[in-house]
Design an enzyme around this catalytic site. Structure first.
Site, short mmCIF file in Angstrom:
data_model
loop_
_atom_site.label_atom_id
_atom_site.label_comp_id
_atom_site.label_asym_id
_atom_site.label_seq_id
_atom_site.Cartn_x
_atom_site.Cartn_y
_atom_site.Cartn_z
N LYS A 173 -5.68 -1.54 10.93
CA LYS A 173 -6.93 -1.89 11.63
C LYS A 173 -6.71 -2.42 13.03
O LYS A 173 -7.44 -2.08 13.96
CB LYS A 173 -7.78 -2.84 10.79
CG LYS A 173 -7.04 -4.01 10.13
CD LYS A 173 -6.69 -3.73 8.69
CE LYS A 173 -5.57 -4.67 8.24
NZ LYS A 173 -5.81 -5.31 7.01
N LYS A 191 -11.79 -5.07 12.19
CA LYS A 191 -12.57 -4.11 11.40
C LYS A 191 -13.96 -3.91 12.00
O LYS A 191 -14.48 -2.79 12.05
CB LYS A 191 -12.65 -4.59 9.95
CG LYS A 191 -11.30 -4.51 9.24
CD LYS A 191 -11.27 -5.30 7.95
CE LYS A 191 -9.95 -5.12 7.20
NZ LYS A 191 -9.78 -6.07 6.09
N VAL A 235 -10.71 -0.12 7.01
CA VAL A 235 -11.91 -0.97 6.94
C VAL A 235 -12.45 -1.01 5.51
O VAL A 235 -12.84 0.02 4.95
CB VAL A 235 -13.02 -0.45 7.89
CG1 VAL A 235 -14.21 -1.41 7.90
CG2 VAL A 235 -12.48 -0.28 9.30
N GLU A 264 -9.73 5.64 6.94
CA GLU A 264 -10.72 5.01 6.05
C GLU A 264 -10.20 3.69 5.46
O GLU A 264 -10.96 2.72 5.30
CB GLU A 264 -11.08 5.99 4.92
CG GLU A 264 -12.20 5.54 4.04
CD GLU A 264 -13.53 5.39 4.77
OE1 GLU A 264 -14.13 6.42 5.11
OE2 GLU A 264 -13.97 4.26 5.00
N VAL A 317 0.83 -1.22 0.00
CA VAL A 317 0.00 0.00 0.00
C VAL A 317 0.86 1.26 0.00
O VAL A 317 0.59 2.22 -0.74
CB VAL A 317 -0.98 -0.01 1.20
CG1 VAL A 317 -1.88 1.22 1.18
CG2 VAL A 317 -1.84 -1.29 1.18
N GLU A 338 -2.63 -10.65 4.84
CA GLU A 338 -1.72 -10.07 5.82
C GLU A 338 -0.40 -10.83 5.76
O GLU A 338 -0.37 -11.99 5.32
CB GLU A 338 -2.32 -10.24 7.23
CG GLU A 338 -3.66 -9.57 7.42
CD GLU A 338 -3.60 -8.07 7.24
OE1 GLU A 338 -2.86 -7.41 7.97
OE2 GLU A 338 -4.29 -7.56 6.34
N1 HSE Z 1 -5.71 -8.73 4.51
C1 HSE Z 1 -6.73 -7.76 4.37
C2 HSE Z 1 -7.87 -8.34 3.56
C3 HSE Z 1 -6.18 -6.55 3.68
O1 HSE Z 1 -7.67 -9.40 2.95
O2 HSE Z 1 -8.96 -7.80 3.56
C4 HSE Z 1 -7.10 -5.37 3.66
O3 HSE Z 1 -7.44 -4.94 4.95
#
Ligand code: HSE
Length: 415
Positions: free
Chosen positions: A97, A197, A124, A121, A15, A182
Protein backbone atom coordinates in the site's frame (compact mmCIF):
# COMPACT_ATOMS: atom_id res chain seq x y z
CA UNK A 1 -5.76 -25.59 -22.79
CA UNK A 2 -5.01 -22.25 -21.20
CA UNK A 3 -1.40 -21.08 -20.99
CA UNK A 4 0.30 -21.56 -17.66
CA UNK A 5 1.15 -18.38 -15.72
CA UNK A 6 4.77 -18.36 -14.53
CA UNK A 7 5.18 -16.38 -11.36
CA UNK A 8 8.21 -14.78 -9.77
CA UNK A 9 7.42 -14.24 -6.11
CA UNK A 10 9.22 -11.44 -4.29
CA UNK A 11 8.95 -11.97 -0.54
CA UNK A 12 7.99 -15.02 1.47
CA UNK A 13 6.56 -13.52 4.64
CA UNK A 14 3.10 -14.09 6.10
CA UNK A 15 1.28 -13.31 2.83
CA UNK A 16 3.92 -14.59 0.38
CA UNK A 17 3.93 -18.02 2.00
CA UNK A 18 0.12 -18.01 2.01
CA UNK A 19 -0.02 -17.22 -1.72
CA UNK A 20 2.56 -19.94 -2.48
CA UNK A 21 0.54 -22.58 -0.62
CA UNK A 22 -2.79 -21.54 -2.16
CA UNK A 23 -1.28 -21.79 -5.66
CA UNK A 24 0.24 -25.18 -4.81
CA UNK A 25 -3.12 -26.46 -3.65
CA UNK A 26 -5.07 -25.04 -6.60
CA UNK A 27 -3.57 -26.60 -9.76
CA UNK A 28 -6.63 -25.60 -11.77
CA UNK A 29 -5.39 -22.00 -11.60
CA UNK A 30 -2.48 -23.08 -13.84
CA UNK A 31 -0.23 -20.61 -12.05
CA UNK A 32 3.19 -21.84 -10.99
CA UNK A 33 5.72 -20.13 -8.74
CA UNK A 34 9.02 -20.49 -10.65
CA UNK A 35 11.32 -18.54 -8.33
CA UNK A 36 11.12 -16.76 -5.01
CA UNK A 37 13.34 -13.83 -4.01
CA UNK A 38 13.95 -13.35 -0.29
CA UNK A 39 16.23 -11.28 1.93
CA UNK A 40 17.56 -13.98 4.29
CA UNK A 41 18.57 -17.00 2.21
CA UNK A 42 19.64 -19.12 5.21
CA UNK A 43 16.30 -18.92 7.01
CA UNK A 44 14.37 -22.20 6.91
CA UNK A 45 11.34 -21.98 4.61
CA UNK A 46 8.26 -24.03 4.10
CA UNK A 47 8.90 -24.64 0.36
CA UNK A 48 11.60 -26.41 -1.75
CA UNK A 49 15.03 -24.78 -1.24
CA UNK A 50 15.81 -24.67 -4.98
CA UNK A 51 13.04 -22.10 -5.54
CA UNK A 52 14.77 -19.46 -3.42
CA UNK A 53 17.32 -16.81 -4.28
CA UNK A 54 18.47 -13.68 -2.49
CA UNK A 55 19.04 -11.93 -5.81
CA UNK A 56 15.79 -10.35 -6.99
CA UNK A 57 17.27 -9.64 -10.43
CA UNK A 58 17.41 -13.41 -11.11
CA UNK A 59 13.63 -13.38 -10.78
CA UNK A 60 13.02 -10.09 -12.60
CA UNK A 61 15.20 -10.92 -15.60
CA UNK A 62 14.04 -14.53 -16.00
CA UNK A 63 12.40 -14.60 -19.44
CA UNK A 64 10.14 -17.49 -18.49
CA UNK A 65 8.50 -15.44 -15.74
CA UNK A 66 5.61 -13.33 -16.95
CA UNK A 67 4.10 -12.18 -13.65
CA UNK A 68 5.89 -10.63 -10.68
CA UNK A 69 4.03 -10.95 -7.38
CA UNK A 70 5.60 -8.40 -5.02
CA UNK A 71 4.91 -9.04 -1.32
CA UNK A 72 7.69 -7.37 0.66
CA UNK A 73 7.19 -4.63 3.19
CA UNK A 74 10.06 -2.31 2.28
CA UNK A 75 8.25 0.22 0.10
CA UNK A 76 11.35 1.71 -1.52
CA UNK A 77 12.82 -1.65 -2.59
CA UNK A 78 9.33 -2.73 -3.71
CA UNK A 79 9.09 0.42 -5.85
CA UNK A 80 12.38 -0.35 -7.63
CA UNK A 81 11.30 -3.96 -8.21
CA UNK A 82 7.83 -3.07 -9.51
CA UNK A 83 9.19 -0.31 -11.75
CA UNK A 84 11.76 -2.67 -13.27
CA UNK A 85 9.18 -5.43 -13.71
CA UNK A 86 6.79 -3.11 -15.58
CA UNK A 87 9.64 -1.81 -17.76
CA UNK A 88 10.47 -5.44 -18.57
CA UNK A 89 6.83 -5.85 -19.69
CA UNK A 90 5.87 -8.20 -16.88
CA UNK A 91 2.49 -7.98 -15.19
CA UNK A 92 2.67 -7.07 -11.52
CA UNK A 93 0.49 -8.00 -8.56
CA UNK A 94 1.39 -6.15 -5.37
CA UNK A 95 0.05 -5.74 -1.85
CA UNK A 96 2.33 -2.84 -0.95
CA UNK A 97 0.00 0.00 0.00
CA UNK A 98 2.74 2.52 0.85
CA UNK A 99 4.58 1.91 -2.40
CA UNK A 100 1.38 2.16 -4.46
CA UNK A 101 0.16 5.27 -2.62
CA UNK A 102 3.51 7.05 -2.98
CA UNK A 103 4.05 6.30 -6.68
CA UNK A 104 0.67 5.52 -8.20
CA UNK A 105 0.65 8.03 -11.06
CA UNK A 106 4.10 7.03 -12.25
CA UNK A 107 3.25 3.33 -12.03
CA UNK A 108 0.01 3.81 -13.98
CA UNK A 109 2.00 5.57 -16.73
CA UNK A 110 4.52 2.71 -16.76
CA UNK A 111 1.85 0.01 -17.03
CA UNK A 112 0.22 1.91 -19.90
CA UNK A 113 3.49 2.48 -21.74
CA UNK A 114 4.46 -1.17 -21.44
CA UNK A 115 0.96 -2.55 -22.09
CA UNK A 116 0.90 -4.71 -18.97
CA UNK A 117 -1.28 -4.81 -15.83
CA UNK A 118 -0.53 -3.60 -12.34
CA UNK A 119 -3.10 -4.96 -9.87
CA UNK A 120 -3.13 -4.41 -6.10
CA UNK A 121 -6.46 -5.48 -4.61
CA UNK A 122 -4.69 -6.88 -1.53
CA UNK A 123 -3.21 -3.46 -0.72
CA UNK A 124 -6.54 -2.14 0.57
CA UNK A 125 -8.77 -3.99 3.05
CA UNK A 126 -7.24 -7.45 2.54
CA UNK A 127 -9.93 -9.83 1.39
CA UNK A 128 -12.58 -7.18 0.54
CA UNK A 129 -12.73 -6.58 -3.23
CA UNK A 130 -13.06 -2.83 -2.80
CA UNK A 131 -10.81 -1.63 -5.62
CA UNK A 132 -12.45 -3.76 -8.28
CA UNK A 133 -15.81 -2.76 -6.90
CA UNK A 134 -14.99 0.94 -7.21
CA UNK A 135 -13.56 0.36 -10.68
CA UNK A 136 -16.54 -1.54 -12.00
CA UNK A 137 -19.42 0.22 -10.22
CA UNK A 138 -20.32 3.83 -9.46
CA UNK A 139 -19.96 4.87 -13.06
CA UNK A 140 -23.66 5.19 -13.65
CA UNK A 141 -24.38 5.91 -10.03
CA UNK A 142 -22.69 8.83 -8.34
CA UNK A 143 -20.47 7.98 -5.40
CA UNK A 144 -20.87 10.47 -2.56
CA UNK A 145 -18.92 8.94 0.30
CA UNK A 146 -16.56 6.15 1.19
CA UNK A 147 -15.95 5.53 4.84
CA UNK A 148 -14.16 2.57 6.30
CA UNK A 149 -12.23 0.66 8.86
CA UNK A 150 -9.22 -0.08 6.66
CA UNK A 151 -6.62 -1.22 9.20
CA UNK A 152 -7.13 -4.61 10.80
CA UNK A 153 -4.53 -4.22 13.57
CA UNK A 154 -5.98 -1.05 15.07
CA UNK A 155 -9.48 -2.49 14.88
CA UNK A 156 -8.20 -5.64 16.60
CA UNK A 157 -6.51 -3.55 19.33
CA UNK A 158 -9.58 -1.36 19.94
CA UNK A 159 -11.84 -4.45 20.09
CA UNK A 160 -9.62 -6.35 22.53
CA UNK A 161 -9.19 -3.32 24.79
CA UNK A 162 -12.90 -2.62 24.77
CA UNK A 163 -14.29 -6.14 25.03
CA UNK A 164 -11.62 -8.05 26.96
CA UNK A 165 -10.06 -5.21 28.92
CA UNK A 166 -6.60 -5.85 27.43
CA UNK A 167 -3.96 -3.13 27.79
CA UNK A 168 -2.87 -1.38 24.59
CA UNK A 169 0.54 -3.09 24.53
CA UNK A 170 -0.99 -6.53 25.17
CA UNK A 171 -3.48 -6.10 22.33
CA UNK A 172 -0.77 -4.82 19.98
CA UNK A 173 1.43 -7.77 20.87
CA UNK A 174 -1.40 -10.17 19.96
CA UNK A 175 -1.93 -8.35 16.63
CA UNK A 176 1.79 -8.79 15.91
CA UNK A 177 1.76 -12.47 16.92
CA UNK A 178 -1.18 -13.12 14.62
CA UNK A 179 0.63 -11.49 11.69
CA UNK A 180 -1.81 -8.58 11.26
CA UNK A 181 0.52 -5.75 12.21
CA UNK A 182 3.19 -4.19 10.00
CA UNK A 183 6.80 -5.07 10.88
CA UNK A 184 6.94 -1.50 12.14
CA UNK A 185 3.60 -1.33 14.02
CA UNK A 186 3.86 2.47 14.32
CA UNK A 187 2.50 2.48 10.79
CA UNK A 188 -0.68 0.82 12.05
CA UNK A 189 -1.23 2.61 15.34
CA UNK A 190 -0.43 6.10 14.06
CA UNK A 191 -2.87 5.75 11.16
CA UNK A 192 -0.11 5.82 8.50
CA UNK A 193 -1.15 2.49 6.98
CA UNK A 194 -4.77 3.69 6.89
CA UNK A 195 -3.83 6.93 5.19
CA UNK A 196 -1.85 5.05 2.53
CA UNK A 197 -4.95 2.97 1.84
CA UNK A 198 -7.20 6.04 1.76
CA UNK A 199 -4.88 7.67 -0.75
CA UNK A 200 -5.38 4.65 -3.08
CA UNK A 201 -9.14 4.70 -2.47
CA UNK A 202 -9.31 8.41 -3.38
CA UNK A 203 -7.89 7.59 -6.80
CA UNK A 204 -10.40 4.82 -7.47
CA UNK A 205 -13.39 6.57 -5.88
CA UNK A 206 -13.02 10.14 -7.07
CA UNK A 207 -10.10 10.04 -9.51
CA UNK A 208 -7.97 12.15 -7.15
CA UNK A 209 -4.18 11.69 -7.11
CA UNK A 210 -3.61 12.59 -3.45
CA UNK A 211 -0.41 11.67 -1.63
CA UNK A 212 -0.76 10.23 1.90
CA UNK A 213 0.97 13.29 3.42
CA UNK A 214 -1.78 15.55 2.09
CA UNK A 215 -4.45 13.80 4.17
CA UNK A 216 -5.12 14.79 7.79
CA UNK A 217 -4.50 11.84 10.06
CA UNK A 218 -4.32 10.83 13.69
CA UNK A 219 -3.95 7.27 14.94
CA UNK A 220 -5.15 5.58 18.09
CA UNK A 221 -2.19 6.15 20.44
CA UNK A 222 -3.55 9.25 22.16
CA UNK A 223 -6.95 7.75 23.01
CA UNK A 224 -7.23 7.75 26.82
CA UNK A 225 -9.31 5.80 29.33
CA UNK A 226 -11.29 9.05 29.75
CA UNK A 227 -12.26 8.87 26.05
CA UNK A 228 -13.20 5.20 26.37
CA UNK A 229 -15.39 5.93 29.37
CA UNK A 230 -17.06 8.84 27.55
CA UNK A 231 -17.76 6.58 24.55
CA UNK A 232 -19.13 3.81 26.74
CA UNK A 233 -21.34 6.12 28.78
CA UNK A 234 -22.84 7.81 25.71
CA UNK A 235 -23.33 4.61 23.68
CA UNK A 236 -20.53 5.00 21.14
CA UNK A 237 -17.78 2.72 19.79
CA UNK A 238 -14.39 4.25 19.02
CA UNK A 239 -13.14 3.23 15.56
CA UNK A 240 -10.27 4.45 13.41
CA UNK A 241 -12.08 5.66 10.31
CA UNK A 242 -10.76 6.57 6.87
CA UNK A 243 -13.33 8.87 5.35
CA UNK A 244 -13.73 10.67 2.03
CA UNK A 245 -16.88 12.57 1.30
CA UNK A 246 -17.88 14.56 -1.74
CA UNK A 247 -19.75 17.80 -1.08
CA UNK A 248 -22.27 19.49 -3.37
CA UNK A 249 -19.60 21.72 -4.95
CA UNK A 250 -17.50 18.75 -6.07
CA UNK A 251 -15.06 19.04 -3.24
CA UNK A 252 -13.73 15.92 -1.60
CA UNK A 253 -12.93 16.13 2.12
CA UNK A 254 -10.84 13.32 3.57
CA UNK A 255 -9.29 12.25 6.86
CA UNK A 256 -8.13 9.28 8.93
CA UNK A 257 -9.19 9.90 12.53
CA UNK A 258 -10.56 8.04 15.54
CA UNK A 259 -14.32 8.47 15.43
CA UNK A 260 -17.22 8.03 17.83
CA UNK A 261 -19.77 5.83 16.09
CA UNK A 262 -23.20 5.12 17.58
CA UNK A 263 -23.37 1.42 18.49
CA UNK A 264 -26.09 0.98 15.84
CA UNK A 265 -23.75 2.23 13.06
CA UNK A 266 -22.85 -0.53 10.58
CA UNK A 267 -19.11 0.08 11.06
CA UNK A 268 -19.41 -0.02 14.88
CA UNK A 269 -20.26 -3.70 14.54
CA UNK A 270 -17.05 -4.50 12.62
CA UNK A 271 -14.74 -6.15 15.16
CA UNK A 272 -11.27 -7.68 15.55
CA UNK A 273 -9.14 -7.76 12.40
CA UNK A 274 -12.19 -7.30 10.18
CA UNK A 275 -12.37 -4.29 7.90
CA UNK A 276 -15.57 -2.63 6.73
CA UNK A 277 -16.23 -0.16 3.95
CA UNK A 278 -19.40 1.85 3.72
CA UNK A 279 -20.20 3.29 0.33
CA UNK A 280 -22.87 5.90 -0.19
CA UNK A 281 -24.05 6.79 -3.65
CA UNK A 282 -26.86 8.84 -5.12
CA UNK A 283 -29.04 5.98 -6.37
CA UNK A 284 -28.03 2.92 -4.38
CA UNK A 285 -27.81 4.83 -1.09
CA UNK A 286 -25.77 2.87 1.45
CA UNK A 287 -23.87 -0.36 0.89
CA UNK A 288 -21.42 -2.02 3.18
CA UNK A 289 -18.68 -4.55 2.55
CA UNK A 290 -17.17 -6.41 5.49
CA UNK A 291 -14.29 -8.89 5.49
CA UNK A 292 -10.96 -9.78 7.02
CA UNK A 293 -8.52 -6.97 6.37
CA UNK A 294 -5.32 -8.65 7.45
CA UNK A 295 -3.77 -12.09 7.93
CA UNK A 296 -2.21 -14.74 5.72
CA UNK A 297 -5.10 -16.31 3.82
CA UNK A 298 -7.55 -13.38 3.65
CA UNK A 299 -4.81 -11.26 2.04
CA UNK A 300 -3.66 -14.19 -0.12
CA UNK A 301 -7.23 -14.50 -1.42
CA UNK A 302 -7.02 -11.01 -2.95
CA UNK A 303 -3.56 -11.67 -4.41
CA UNK A 304 -4.70 -14.94 -5.99
CA UNK A 305 -7.79 -13.23 -7.36
CA UNK A 306 -5.56 -10.62 -9.07
CA UNK A 307 -3.32 -13.36 -10.52
CA UNK A 308 -6.40 -15.06 -11.86
CA UNK A 309 -7.76 -11.77 -13.33
CA UNK A 310 -4.61 -11.52 -15.45
CA UNK A 311 -6.03 -14.45 -17.45
CA UNK A 312 -8.59 -12.09 -18.95
CA UNK A 313 -6.08 -9.23 -19.30
CA UNK A 314 -7.77 -7.29 -16.52
CA UNK A 315 -6.49 -3.75 -15.89
CA UNK A 316 -7.82 -0.92 -13.78
CA UNK A 317 -9.18 1.78 -16.06
CA UNK A 318 -9.17 4.69 -13.58
CA UNK A 319 -12.26 6.05 -15.27
CA UNK A 320 -13.03 8.50 -12.47
CA UNK A 321 -9.77 10.26 -13.27
CA UNK A 322 -11.23 11.26 -16.65
CA UNK A 323 -14.47 12.86 -15.47
CA UNK A 324 -15.74 15.84 -17.45
CA UNK A 325 -16.14 17.65 -14.19
CA UNK A 326 -13.20 16.69 -11.94
CA UNK A 327 -13.38 16.68 -8.18
CA UNK A 328 -11.22 18.96 -6.06
CA UNK A 329 -9.46 17.91 -2.91
CA UNK A 330 -10.37 20.20 -0.04
CA UNK A 331 -8.23 20.90 3.01
CA UNK A 332 -10.59 23.54 4.30
CA UNK A 333 -13.58 21.98 6.01
CA UNK A 334 -15.17 21.63 9.43
CA UNK A 335 -15.64 18.68 11.76
CA UNK A 336 -17.73 17.95 14.85
CA UNK A 337 -15.31 16.72 17.49
CA UNK A 338 -14.72 15.86 21.11
CA UNK A 339 -11.29 17.08 22.20
CA UNK A 340 -10.09 15.90 25.59
CA UNK A 341 -6.95 17.21 27.27
CA UNK A 342 -5.11 17.14 30.59
CA UNK A 343 -4.68 20.85 31.44
CA UNK A 344 -7.47 23.39 31.16
CA UNK A 345 -5.24 25.94 29.41
CA UNK A 346 -4.16 23.54 26.60
CA UNK A 347 -7.02 24.27 24.22
CA UNK A 348 -8.19 27.74 23.31
CA UNK A 349 -11.97 27.83 23.25
CA UNK A 350 -11.94 30.52 20.56
CA UNK A 351 -10.46 27.96 18.14
CA UNK A 352 -13.93 26.42 17.96
CA UNK A 353 -16.63 27.64 15.61
CA UNK A 354 -19.27 26.54 18.12
CA UNK A 355 -19.19 24.70 21.45
CA UNK A 356 -21.90 22.32 22.54
CA UNK A 357 -20.41 20.91 25.73
CA UNK A 358 -17.57 21.94 28.06
CA UNK A 359 -16.23 19.89 30.96
CA UNK A 360 -13.41 20.78 33.34
CA UNK A 361 -11.86 18.66 36.11
CA UNK A 362 -8.44 18.19 37.72
CA UNK A 363 -7.81 15.01 35.78
CA UNK A 364 -9.16 15.69 32.31
CA UNK A 365 -11.17 18.33 30.45
CA UNK A 366 -13.13 18.20 27.25
CA UNK A 367 -14.75 20.38 24.66
CA UNK A 368 -17.35 19.13 22.24
CA UNK A 369 -18.12 21.28 19.25
CA UNK A 370 -17.39 22.28 15.68
CA UNK A 371 -13.91 23.22 14.55
CA UNK A 372 -12.09 23.87 11.27
CA UNK A 373 -9.60 21.25 10.15
CA UNK A 374 -6.79 23.85 10.20
CA UNK A 375 -7.44 24.64 13.89
CA UNK A 376 -7.81 20.95 14.68
CA UNK A 377 -4.44 20.22 13.06
CA UNK A 378 -2.80 22.73 15.42
CA UNK A 379 -4.73 21.60 18.51
CA UNK A 380 -4.10 17.86 18.15
CA UNK A 381 -0.31 18.30 18.24
CA UNK A 382 -0.39 19.83 21.72
CA UNK A 383 0.55 17.77 24.78
CA UNK A 384 -1.87 15.10 25.99
CA UNK A 385 -4.62 15.99 23.56
CA UNK A 386 -6.95 13.43 22.14
CA UNK A 387 -9.38 13.98 19.27
CA UNK A 388 -12.50 11.98 18.50
CA UNK A 389 -14.71 12.86 15.53
CA UNK A 390 -18.49 12.61 15.27
CA UNK A 391 -18.86 11.71 11.59
CA UNK A 392 -21.29 13.89 9.64
CA UNK A 393 -24.58 12.11 9.02
CA UNK A 394 -24.88 13.16 5.42
CA UNK A 395 -23.28 16.35 4.23
CA UNK A 396 -25.51 16.41 1.16
CA UNK A 397 -28.78 15.80 2.95
CA UNK A 398 -31.71 17.78 1.55
CA UNK A 399 -29.52 19.10 -1.19
CA UNK A 400 -31.00 19.32 -4.64
CA UNK A 401 -27.55 19.95 -6.02
CA UNK A 402 -25.98 17.01 -7.86
CA UNK A 403 -29.15 17.06 -9.91
CA UNK A 404 -27.36 16.63 -13.22
CA UNK A 405 -24.48 14.67 -11.91
CA UNK A 406 -25.89 11.29 -12.72
CA UNK A 407 -25.96 12.41 -16.32
CA UNK A 408 -22.31 13.35 -16.00
CA UNK A 409 -21.50 10.00 -14.42
CA UNK A 410 -23.23 8.12 -17.24
CA UNK A 411 -21.54 10.26 -19.91
CA UNK A 412 -18.22 9.38 -18.36
CA UNK A 413 -19.09 5.71 -18.26
CA UNK A 414 -19.87 5.76 -21.98
CA UNK A 415 -16.74 7.64 -23.01
N1 HSE B 1 -1.10 -4.07 9.01
C1 HSE B 1 -2.18 -4.10 8.10
C2 HSE B 1 -3.49 -4.09 8.87
C3 HSE B 1 -2.10 -5.34 7.26
O1 HSE B 1 -3.44 -4.32 10.08
O2 HSE B 1 -4.53 -3.82 8.30
C4 HSE B 1 -3.06 -5.37 6.11
O3 HSE B 1 -2.89 -4.30 5.22
Amino acid sequence: MQKKINIGLIGFGVVGEGVYHVLQQTPSLQAEVKKIAIKHIHKKRNAPAELFTDDASLVLFDDEIDVIVELIDDAEIAYEIVKTALQLKKHVVSANKKMIADHLNELIALQNENKVSLLYEAAVCGSIPIIRNLEEYYDNDLLLEISGIVNGSTNFILTKMNEQGLRFDEALHQAQELGFAESNPTLDIEGIDAVNKLSILLKHSFGLPILPDQIFRKGITSITSYDNEYACEKGYEIKLIANAVCTHNHEVQAYVLPCLLPKSHALAKVKDEYNGVLLRSKLADEQILIGKGAGRYPTASAVVSDISALRFAYRYEYRKSNRNKPYHFSTNFELDVLISYAKETTIDRTDFISIEERYISDKRCHLKGRISVQKLQQAHRKDEVSVLVFPAKDVNQNSDLFENDNEIAVENALR
